[in-house]
Write a protein that holds these residues in place. Structure first.
Motif, mmCIF file in Angstrom:
data_model
loop_
_atom_site.group_PDB
_atom_site.id
_atom_site.type_symbol
_atom_site.label_atom_id
_atom_site.label_comp_id
_atom_site.label_asym_id
_atom_site.label_seq_id
_atom_site.Cartn_x
_atom_site.Cartn_y
_atom_site.Cartn_z
ATOM 1 N N GLU A 37 0.840 -1.177 -0.064
ATOM 2 C CA GLU A 37 -0.057 -0.033 0.044
ATOM 3 C C GLU A 37 1.076 1.169 -0.022
ATOM 4 O OE1 GLU A 37 -3.185 0.243 0.019
ATOM 5 O OE2 GLU A 37 -3.777 -1.869 -0.040
ATOM 6 N N THR A 38 1.929 1.262 0.830
ATOM 7 C CA THR A 38 2.762 2.416 0.819
ATOM 8 C C THR A 38 3.458 2.677 -0.481
ATOM 9 O OG1 THR A 38 3.250 1.933 3.371
ATOM 10 C CG2 THR A 38 4.662 3.274 1.863
ATOM 11 N N LYS A 39 4.013 1.597 -1.159
ATOM 12 C CA LYS A 39 4.712 1.624 -2.558
ATOM 13 C C LYS A 39 3.545 2.265 -3.359
ATOM 14 C CE LYS A 39 8.351 0.252 -3.752
ATOM 15 N NZ LYS A 39 9.374 1.052 -4.208
ATOM 16 N N ALA A 40 2.537 1.810 -3.417
ATOM 17 C CA ALA A 40 1.384 2.150 -4.404
ATOM 18 C C ALA A 40 1.054 3.914 -4.075
ATOM 19 C CB ALA A 40 -0.009 1.660 -4.139
ATOM 20 N N MET A 41 1.234 4.309 -2.658
ATOM 21 C CA MET A 41 1.046 5.684 -2.469
ATOM 22 C C MET A 41 2.091 6.513 -3.056
ATOM 23 S SD MET A 41 -1.013 5.994 0.875
ATOM 24 C CE MET A 41 0.257 4.703 1.915
ATOM 25 N N VAL A 42 3.264 6.145 -2.985
ATOM 26 C CA VAL A 42 4.394 6.604 -3.215
ATOM 27 C C VAL A 42 4.638 6.809 -4.659
ATOM 28 C CG1 VAL A 42 7.171 6.493 -3.355
ATOM 29 C CG2 VAL A 42 5.960 6.084 -1.043
ATOM 30 N N GLU A 43 4.377 5.808 -5.665
ATOM 31 C CA GLU A 43 4.547 5.715 -6.932
ATOM 32 C C GLU A 43 3.303 6.131 -7.557
ATOM 33 O OE1 GLU A 43 6.050 2.247 -8.685
ATOM 34 O OE2 GLU A 43 7.351 1.605 -6.964
ATOM 35 N N GLY A 44 2.106 6.506 -6.552
ATOM 36 C CA GLY A 44 0.956 6.955 -7.368
ATOM 37 C C GLY A 44 0.158 6.142 -8.344
ATOM 38 N N ARG A 45 0.418 4.856 -8.058
ATOM 39 C CA ARG A 45 -0.097 3.757 -8.774
ATOM 40 C C ARG A 45 -1.142 2.842 -8.088
ATOM 41 N NH1 ARG A 45 1.570 4.243 -13.985
ATOM 42 N NH2 ARG A 45 3.412 5.296 -13.852
ATOM 43 N N ASP A 46 -1.873 1.868 -8.644
ATOM 44 C CA ASP A 46 -2.853 1.173 -8.044
ATOM 45 C C ASP A 46 -1.931 0.008 -7.582
ATOM 46 O OD1 ASP A 46 -4.472 -1.853 -8.973
ATOM 47 O OD2 ASP A 46 -5.752 0.027 -8.111
ATOM 48 N N ARG A 47 -2.666 -0.312 -6.492
ATOM 49 C CA ARG A 47 -1.841 -1.600 -5.515
ATOM 50 C C ARG A 47 -1.530 -2.766 -6.446
ATOM 51 N NH1 ARG A 47 -4.939 -4.115 -0.589
ATOM 52 N NH2 ARG A 47 -6.272 -4.301 -2.474
ATOM 53 N N SER A 48 -2.625 -2.935 -7.361
ATOM 54 C CA SER A 48 -2.427 -4.302 -8.396
ATOM 55 C C SER A 48 -0.856 -4.075 -9.316
ATOM 56 C CB SER A 48 -3.695 -4.598 -8.940
ATOM 57 O OG SER A 48 -4.071 -3.423 -9.899
ATOM 58 N N ALA A 49 -0.912 -2.710 -9.771
ATOM 59 C CA ALA A 49 0.119 -2.494 -10.638
ATOM 60 C C ALA A 49 1.597 -2.594 -9.862
ATOM 61 C CB ALA A 49 0.048 -1.124 -11.126
ATOM 62 N N ILE A 50 1.412 -2.380 -8.716
ATOM 63 C CA ILE A 50 2.764 -2.787 -7.805
ATOM 64 C C ILE A 50 3.073 -4.085 -7.705
ATOM 65 C CG2 ILE A 50 4.009 -2.253 -5.446
ATOM 66 C CD1 ILE A 50 3.575 0.248 -7.419
ATOM 67 N N ILE A 51 2.055 -4.846 -7.429
ATOM 68 C CA ILE A 51 2.082 -6.317 -7.113
ATOM 69 C C ILE A 51 2.483 -6.940 -8.704
ATOM 70 C CG2 ILE A 51 0.675 -8.529 -6.685
ATOM 71 C CD1 ILE A 51 -0.917 -6.743 -4.781
ATOM 72 N N ARG A 52 1.851 -6.647 -9.764
ATOM 73 C CA ARG A 52 2.351 -7.017 -11.039
ATOM 74 C C ARG A 52 3.785 -6.756 -11.220
ATOM 75 N NH1 ARG A 52 -2.585 -5.172 -12.471
ATOM 76 N NH2 ARG A 52 -1.856 -3.194 -13.373
ATOM 77 N N ARG A 53 4.355 -5.579 -11.278
ATOM 78 C CA ARG A 53 5.494 -5.345 -11.224
ATOM 79 C C ARG A 53 6.638 -5.949 -10.425
ATOM 80 N NH1 ARG A 53 9.336 -1.962 -8.829
ATOM 81 N NH2 ARG A 53 7.888 -0.825 -7.614
ATOM 82 N N LEU A 54 6.236 -6.115 -9.099
ATOM 83 C CA LEU A 54 7.176 -6.809 -8.178
ATOM 84 C C LEU A 54 7.080 -8.358 -8.574
ATOM 85 C CD1 LEU A 54 6.878 -4.906 -4.917
ATOM 86 C CD2 LEU A 54 8.731 -4.598 -6.630
ATOM 87 N N LEU A 55 6.175 -9.028 -8.858
ATOM 88 C CA LEU A 55 5.890 -10.261 -9.179
ATOM 89 C C LEU A 55 6.629 -10.583 -10.336
ATOM 90 C CD1 LEU A 55 4.779 -13.182 -8.361
ATOM 91 C CD2 LEU A 55 2.527 -12.364 -9.346
ATOM 92 N N THR A 56 6.227 -9.936 -11.530
ATOM 93 C CA THR A 56 7.013 -10.253 -12.640
ATOM 94 C C THR A 56 8.413 -10.137 -12.667
ATOM 95 O OG1 THR A 56 5.112 -9.255 -13.838
ATOM 96 C CG2 THR A 56 7.223 -9.389 -15.104
ATOM 97 N N ARG A 57 8.925 -9.031 -11.963
ATOM 98 C CA ARG A 57 10.547 -9.245 -11.893
ATOM 99 C C ARG A 57 11.149 -10.451 -11.119
ATOM 100 N NH1 ARG A 57 14.402 -4.245 -9.647
ATOM 101 N NH2 ARG A 57 16.384 -5.558 -9.878
ATOM 102 N N ALA A 58 10.462 -10.798 -10.160
ATOM 103 C CA ALA A 58 10.753 -11.991 -9.325
ATOM 104 C C ALA A 58 10.750 -13.227 -10.173
ATOM 105 C CB ALA A 58 9.916 -12.174 -7.814
ATOM 106 N N CYS A 59 9.686 -13.357 -10.893
ATOM 107 C CA CYS A 59 9.350 -14.402 -11.853
ATOM 108 C C CYS A 59 10.353 -14.272 -12.961
ATOM 109 C CB CYS A 59 8.037 -14.339 -12.410
ATOM 110 S SG CYS A 59 6.654 -14.690 -10.972
ATOM 111 N N GLU A 60 10.933 -13.385 -13.472
ATOM 112 C CA GLU A 60 11.928 -13.081 -14.459
ATOM 113 C C GLU A 60 13.260 -13.889 -13.731
ATOM 114 O OE1 GLU A 60 10.518 -9.488 -17.292
ATOM 115 O OE2 GLU A 60 11.615 -9.234 -15.762
ATOM 116 N N GLU A 61 13.418 -13.570 -12.720
ATOM 117 C CA GLU A 61 14.597 -14.247 -12.127
ATOM 118 C C GLU A 61 14.665 -15.783 -12.037
ATOM 119 O OE1 GLU A 61 15.095 -12.241 -8.159
ATOM 120 O OE2 GLU A 61 15.591 -10.226 -9.133
#
Length: 68
Positions: A37-61
């Motif tokens: 929730e904090t990352k979403a507020m800081v980046e001005g994004r929806d929480r689901s966008a933050i989750i997708r970004r972080l999950l995608t990066r971890a999955c790429e690894e």
């Protein structure tokens, strides 16, 4: 850690990528929920966008290819 430019490039790529076709919900500990929730507020994004970004990066690894 991703730079601001990399984050913006990821969010822009969502507009030209595949359509979102599935909802996946999951339980998480309170401290992770607060972090997301904090990352979403800081980046001005929806929480689901933050989750997708972080999950995608971890999955790429782990070998995921988001361009496949």
């Amino acid at each position: 850690m991703m730079s601001e430019e990399e984050k913006l490039a990821f969010y822009r790529s969502e507009y030209i990528g595949g359509a979102f076709v599935e909802f996946i919900g999951f339980r998480c500990p309170k401290n992770l929920q607060v972090f997301l929730e904090t990352k979403a507020m800081v980046e001005g994004r929806d929480r689901s966008a933050i989750i997708r970004r972080l999950l995608t990066r971890a999955c790429e690894e782990e070998g995921f290819d988001r361009n496949a």
